[in-house]
Design an enzyme around this catalytic site. Structure first.
Site, mmCIF file in Angstrom:
data_model
loop_
_atom_site.group_PDB
_atom_site.id
_atom_site.type_symbol
_atom_site.label_atom_id
_atom_site.label_comp_id
_atom_site.label_asym_id
_atom_site.label_seq_id
_atom_site.Cartn_x
_atom_site.Cartn_y
_atom_site.Cartn_z
ATOM 1 N N ARG A 144 -13.269 -17.249 -11.400
ATOM 2 C CA ARG A 144 -12.698 -15.974 -11.462
ATOM 3 C C ARG A 144 -13.888 -14.716 -12.013
ATOM 4 N NH1 ARG A 144 -7.837 -14.277 -15.438
ATOM 5 N NH2 ARG A 144 -9.210 -14.204 -17.225
ATOM 6 N N LEU B 49 -1.371 -8.772 -20.545
ATOM 7 C CA LEU B 49 -0.880 -8.427 -19.143
ATOM 8 C C LEU B 49 0.328 -7.347 -19.446
ATOM 9 C CD1 LEU B 49 -0.256 -9.484 -16.117
ATOM 10 C CD2 LEU B 49 1.655 -10.959 -16.871
ATOM 11 N N LEU C 233 -6.786 -9.820 -14.464
ATOM 12 C CA LEU C 233 -8.150 -9.481 -14.654
ATOM 13 C C LEU C 233 -8.597 -9.882 -16.087
ATOM 14 C CD1 LEU C 233 -8.270 -5.848 -13.017
ATOM 15 C CD2 LEU C 233 -9.260 -7.883 -12.224
ATOM 16 N N HIS D 112 3.317 0.110 -12.685
ATOM 17 C CA HIS D 112 4.205 -1.023 -13.053
ATOM 18 C C HIS D 112 5.388 -0.761 -13.049
ATOM 19 C CE1 HIS D 112 5.388 -5.146 -14.480
ATOM 20 N NE2 HIS D 112 6.350 -4.337 -15.368
ATOM 21 N N GLY E 166 0.828 -1.433 0.004
ATOM 22 C CA GLY E 166 0.086 0.043 -0.205
ATOM 23 C C GLY E 166 0.546 1.329 -0.153
ATOM 24 N N SER E 167 2.045 1.289 -0.408
ATOM 25 C CA SER E 167 2.933 2.537 -0.275
ATOM 26 C C SER E 167 2.266 3.490 -1.448
ATOM 27 C CB SER E 167 4.334 2.247 -0.655
ATOM 28 O OG SER E 167 4.501 1.764 -1.878
ATOM 29 N N ASN E 168 1.641 2.911 -2.554
ATOM 30 C CA ASN E 168 1.023 3.869 -3.607
ATOM 31 C C ASN E 168 -0.030 4.551 -3.148
ATOM 32 O OD1 ASN E 168 2.634 4.029 -6.456
ATOM 33 N ND2 ASN E 168 3.037 2.033 -5.679
ATOM 34 N N GLU F 297 7.657 5.830 -8.500
ATOM 35 C CA GLU F 297 6.278 5.602 -8.444
ATOM 36 C C GLU F 297 5.359 6.511 -7.671
ATOM 37 O OE1 GLU F 297 5.215 1.488 -7.941
ATOM 38 O OE2 GLU F 297 6.906 0.783 -8.654
ATOM 39 N N THR G 95 -5.648 -3.465 -20.055
ATOM 40 C CA THR G 95 -6.164 -4.252 -21.226
ATOM 41 C C THR G 95 -6.123 -5.741 -20.771
ATOM 42 O OG1 THR G 95 -4.338 -4.489 -22.749
ATOM 43 C CG2 THR G 95 -5.819 -2.582 -22.787
HETATM 44 C C1 GRF Z 1 4.385 -1.392 -7.081
HETATM 45 O O1 GRF Z 1 5.773 -1.657 -7.102
HETATM 46 C C2 GRF Z 1 3.688 -1.377 -8.040
HETATM 47 O O2 GRF Z 1 4.201 -0.875 -9.415
HETATM 48 C C3 GRF Z 1 3.605 -2.898 -8.543
HETATM 49 O O3 GRF Z 1 3.084 -3.326 -7.109
HETATM 50 C C4 GRF Z 1 3.890 -2.403 -6.228
HETATM 51 C C5 GRF Z 1 2.975 -2.215 -5.368
HETATM 52 O O4 GRF Z 1 3.406 -1.646 -4.145
HETATM 53 N N1 GRF Z 1 2.226 -3.009 -9.507
HETATM 54 P P1 GRF Z 1 2.571 -0.919 -3.145
HETATM 55 O O5 GRF Z 1 1.658 -2.000 -2.527
HETATM 56 O O6 GRF Z 1 2.033 0.307 -3.777
HETATM 57 O O7 GRF Z 1 3.528 -0.474 -1.973
#
Ligand code: GRF
Length: 203
Positions: A58, A137, A86, A102, A7-9, A167, A134
């Protein structure tokens, strides 16, 4: 936002929301123990848990996920560390408004373990990409990228930390531009050699 893990993002997006003119209307996790979910709860953000283990297929899981998302009525759905692939039906529900971040300069290094693979490949530049989701992947149209130069002493840990820092600026930047109506939303794949918008220089 849709999450599975650390969850850092999410944290960065939440902390920067007011100064970047967007609002996080809710957080959906497919994992009950995700630190991202705890963080969202601690911030008072609306949360929903849609545990994929609770669904036989799914398609059923994705129906429940879509219901949870639609209940929050977002303009744009931002995946961050969401660890489920997805399907086409899900992706088609949200044309042009399903984003993912990503940890590589796509189209290089789709999939997992991007930092180790970048080091092993000997590339000199690496970074992060926000792209539309999309069925392919990590293959949807690129919206923005941020890059860095790999140093001679770089290891996986240092590279991962440096890319993650990128990011944390890139995603808020993209959502700010989105909120301002400045993001061009391509609905079809762009060729891999199309030049993406870079939000910062390689440094
Ligand atoms: C990030 O590196 C993002 O690019 C990838 O998964 C990671 C998620 O990190 N898709 P966080 O959970 O947001 O810390």
């Amino acid at each position: 936002m849709v999450v599975s893990g650390r969850g850092s993002n999410l944290r960065s997006l939440h902390e920067k929301a007011s100064e970047h003119d967007y609002l996080i209307v809710g957080v959906v996790s497919n994992k009950p123990m995700a630190p991202a979910l705890d963080y969202a709860v601690s911030c008072g953000l609306p949360t929903q848990l849609v545990d994929h283990h609770a669904y036989a297929t799914r398609a059923l899981f994705e129906d429940a996920l879509a219901q949870a998302i639609d209940h929050m009525n977002p303009d744009v759905i931002a995946l961050a560390g969401f660890l489920r692939v997805l399907g086409a039906d899900f992706v088609r529900r949200y044309p042009g408004r399903l984003l993912n971040i990503h940890p590589s300069l796509l189209p290089s290094f789709p999939g997992l373990d991007t930092h180790r693979r970048a080091l092993e490949a000997g590339v000199r530049e690496h970074g992060a990409t926000v792209h539309l989701v999309t069925e392919a992947l990590d293959g949807g149209p690129i919206i923005a990228q941020a890059g860095l130069h790999i140093t001679p002493t770089e290891d996986v840990a240092t590279l991962a930390a440096r890319v993650l820092a990128l990011e944390h600026d890139l995603y808020p930047y993209v959502l700010q531009r989105w909120a301002r109506g400045e993001v061009v939303r391509p609905l079809t794949h762009r060729p891999h050699n199309a030049s993406p918008a870079r939000t910062s220089g390689i440094n």
